[in-house]
Design a protein around this motif. Structure first.
Motif, short mmCIF file in Angstrom:
data_model
loop_
_atom_site.label_atom_id
_atom_site.label_comp_id
_atom_site.label_asym_id
_atom_site.label_seq_id
_atom_site.Cartn_x
_atom_site.Cartn_y
_atom_site.Cartn_z
N ARG A 25 1.15 -1.21 -0.11
CA ARG A 25 0.04 -0.05 0.12
C ARG A 25 0.76 1.32 0.10
NH1 ARG A 25 -3.56 -0.17 4.86
NH2 ARG A 25 -4.20 2.15 4.11
N PHE A 26 1.72 1.28 0.92
CA PHE A 26 2.66 2.45 0.93
C PHE A 26 3.56 2.51 -0.48
CE2 PHE A 26 2.40 1.91 5.46
CZ PHE A 26 1.96 3.26 5.75
N ALA A 27 4.03 1.67 -0.79
CA ALA A 27 4.94 1.56 -2.46
C ALA A 27 3.83 2.01 -3.30
CB ALA A 27 5.31 0.08 -2.53
N THR A 28 2.87 1.69 -3.20
CA THR A 28 1.85 2.14 -4.41
C THR A 28 1.52 3.74 -4.22
OG1 THR A 28 0.41 0.13 -4.42
CG2 THR A 28 -0.78 2.10 -5.31
N VAL A 29 1.36 4.29 -2.89
CA VAL A 29 1.20 5.73 -2.63
C VAL A 29 2.52 6.51 -3.16
CG1 VAL A 29 1.01 7.31 -1.11
CG2 VAL A 29 -0.27 5.46 -0.86
N ARG A 30 3.73 5.75 -3.04
CA ARG A 30 4.88 6.69 -3.26
C ARG A 30 4.91 6.65 -5.06
NH1 ARG A 30 10.67 4.93 -1.69
NH2 ARG A 30 10.30 2.86 -2.80
N LEU A 31 4.67 5.47 -5.59
CA LEU A 31 5.03 5.18 -6.98
C LEU A 31 3.71 6.35 -7.77
CD1 LEU A 31 5.87 3.36 -9.37
CD2 LEU A 31 4.05 1.78 -9.01
N LYS A 32 2.54 6.24 -7.29
CA LYS A 32 1.81 7.03 -7.85
C LYS A 32 2.13 8.56 -7.82
CE LYS A 32 -2.61 4.33 -7.63
NZ LYS A 32 -3.89 4.28 -6.78
N ALA A 33 2.73 8.91 -6.66
CA ALA A 33 3.14 10.28 -6.54
C ALA A 33 4.34 10.77 -7.23
CB ALA A 33 3.54 10.53 -5.07
N VAL A 34 5.23 9.75 -7.31
CA VAL A 34 6.20 10.18 -8.32
C VAL A 34 5.94 10.19 -9.88
CG1 VAL A 34 8.60 9.09 -9.15
CG2 VAL A 34 8.12 9.07 -6.67
N ARG A 35 5.12 9.38 -10.14
CA ARG A 35 4.65 9.45 -11.49
C ARG A 35 3.73 10.51 -11.74
NH1 ARG A 35 2.66 2.95 -12.68
NH2 ARG A 35 4.96 2.20 -12.79
#
Length: 88
Positions: free
Chosen positions: A24-34
């Motif tokens: 879940r945390f990785a997804t949040v970071r991935l979306k933010a960076v993208r």
């Protein structure tokens, strides 16, 4: 809890829950960076602003995983931290 089977199951359940939360945390970071890249931010600017390395930013932007998925994790010869390559 003294039964080794109960201990092993409890630890396994804990690891499974931890993996879900990390996803879940990785997804949040991935979306933010993208999102930052789509907004025109350079890799250097994202790295500086987030504290990530430029290489890690590039990896996240080009990661073929779908947000929320682990892609190819768990496949191949690599081991997870709680799964040693060699038996004790």
């Amino acid at each position: 809890m003294q039964d080794p089977i109960q201990i092993a199951r409890a630890v396994g359940d804990f690891y499974a829950a931890l993996d879900r939360e990390l996803d879940r945390f990785a997804t949040v970071r991935l979306k933010a960076v993208r999102q930052l890249r789509r907004a025109g931010w350079s890799y250097d600017r994202i790295a500086e602003a987030t504290g990530l390395s430029k290489g890690r930013v590039q990896q996240l932007v080009s990661d073929v995983r779908q947000p929320g998925g682990r892609g190819l994790a768990g496949q191949g010869p690599t081991a997870r931290p709680h799964e040693p390559l060699l038996p004790d």
